[in-house]
Design a protein around this motif. Sequence first.
Motif, mmCIF file in Angstrom:
data_model
loop_
_atom_site.group_PDB
_atom_site.id
_atom_site.type_symbol
_atom_site.label_atom_id
_atom_site.label_comp_id
_atom_site.label_asym_id
_atom_site.label_seq_id
_atom_site.Cartn_x
_atom_site.Cartn_y
_atom_site.Cartn_z
ATOM 1 N N CYS A 162 17.074 95.518 66.734
ATOM 2 C CA CYS A 162 16.209 95.883 66.225
ATOM 3 C C CYS A 162 15.741 96.598 65.274
ATOM 4 O O CYS A 162 15.583 97.475 66.110
ATOM 5 N N GLU B 131 9.355 86.546 68.860
ATOM 6 C CA GLU B 131 10.360 87.188 68.091
ATOM 7 C C GLU B 131 9.893 88.128 66.930
ATOM 8 O O GLU B 131 9.882 89.469 67.078
ATOM 9 N N GLU C 253 20.156 90.842 70.694
ATOM 10 C CA GLU C 253 19.289 91.466 69.037
ATOM 11 C C GLU C 253 19.052 93.378 69.476
ATOM 12 O O GLU C 253 17.834 93.203 70.668
ATOM 13 N N ASN D 47 12.851 83.165 62.471
ATOM 14 C CA ASN D 47 12.498 83.077 63.550
ATOM 15 C C ASN D 47 11.546 82.822 64.645
ATOM 16 O O ASN D 47 10.835 82.856 63.892
ATOM 17 N N HIS E 235 9.562 92.511 66.820
ATOM 18 C CA HIS E 235 9.526 92.650 65.988
ATOM 19 C C HIS E 235 8.599 93.563 65.328
ATOM 20 O O HIS E 235 8.859 95.085 64.496
ATOM 21 N N SER F 49 16.723 87.677 72.714
ATOM 22 C CA SER F 49 17.306 87.412 71.941
ATOM 23 C C SER F 49 17.718 85.606 72.463
ATOM 24 O O SER F 49 17.993 85.892 73.280
ATOM 25 N N ARG F 50 18.265 84.703 71.616
ATOM 26 C CA ARG F 50 17.689 83.610 71.434
ATOM 27 C C ARG F 50 19.205 83.245 71.715
ATOM 28 O O ARG F 50 19.270 81.936 72.171
#
Length: 323
Positions: free
Chosen positions: A154, A122, A152, A118, A126, A145-146
């Motif tokens: 979490c 990110e 994304e 990550n 998180h 989100s990449r």
Amino acid sequence: REHLAMYLVAMRRDVDDPTTVTEFARKLRGRQRLRTLYLLTVADLSTTSPTSMTRWKASMLESLFRATNNLFDGDSPGDPSRLKRMREEAALHWNTELDQRFLDEFCNTMPERYLLSNTSAEIAAHAKVAFEVQNEPVTAAIVPSRHPDVAELCVVTQGSPADEAGLCVVAGDRPGLLAGITAALAANRLDIFAAQIHSRRMSDGALQAVDLFWVRDPVEGPAGVEAALPKLKRDLRNVIRGRVAPRELLQGRKPARWSERPSSSVPTEITIDQSASPQHSVIEVTTKDKAGVLFTIAQALHDLGLSIALAKISTECTRATDV
């Protein structure tokens, strides 16, 4: 002869695992082959059908290309200095109003594989979700989100005392946790593309799960994930607290009208690869795509007493390949 090699690695293996990238680079034997295979893969996939090349697949291929190209440049993914740099850069993205010590503890207790998989931004995002879950059994939040067109999540489950240890999801880690989470995601009609499963031992001895899911609503895309979040959180809390069984969640899910239409049969095939990773066995399951298939697989692995570290999901028409 090798026109599928890059596609299969990108879709079915952990491209953040140094072993995966090293083995892939060894087969190529040079940067020029990497470039030509990348271009061939993109051309081949793009011309198979109008829907074969999705932005998710393009992102996976690009991630593998960049990781392999960096390896040819001499960049070692497991370099200790890189881990130190990731921790320091995460602090730059940390909210100054929050306790810096929490971020330090989060980085020091998360697995090395997580830090390598990550970005620093990110990691900070998180950690913030984990910070906010301290008074809740479980929480889920959308984090940056990449990957384009895929949200994304979490999910963090709050750890219980050590003797009870049981989309970023943060939750107290326990056997069967992934099966419960995937049931909640399926009940909310969210397609799962990939998942990272992590846990950390906190200072009080509790075991906390920090799980990442790349998901999208099949109709509304990432926007649909945000709309589904309130109900998803309620379902997650009910599953984690044992108020509802995962299978009951799925039974209450009405099938989409299109799912009732006849489609071609797909035989179920299972292969186990013991050489792809030094720490894990890689289990590939190819079967007919249907709602809750990842839950079914996760539940079966839980029943066998197996733990899941990573999941990658690939769907081609009615065929699902879950790894």
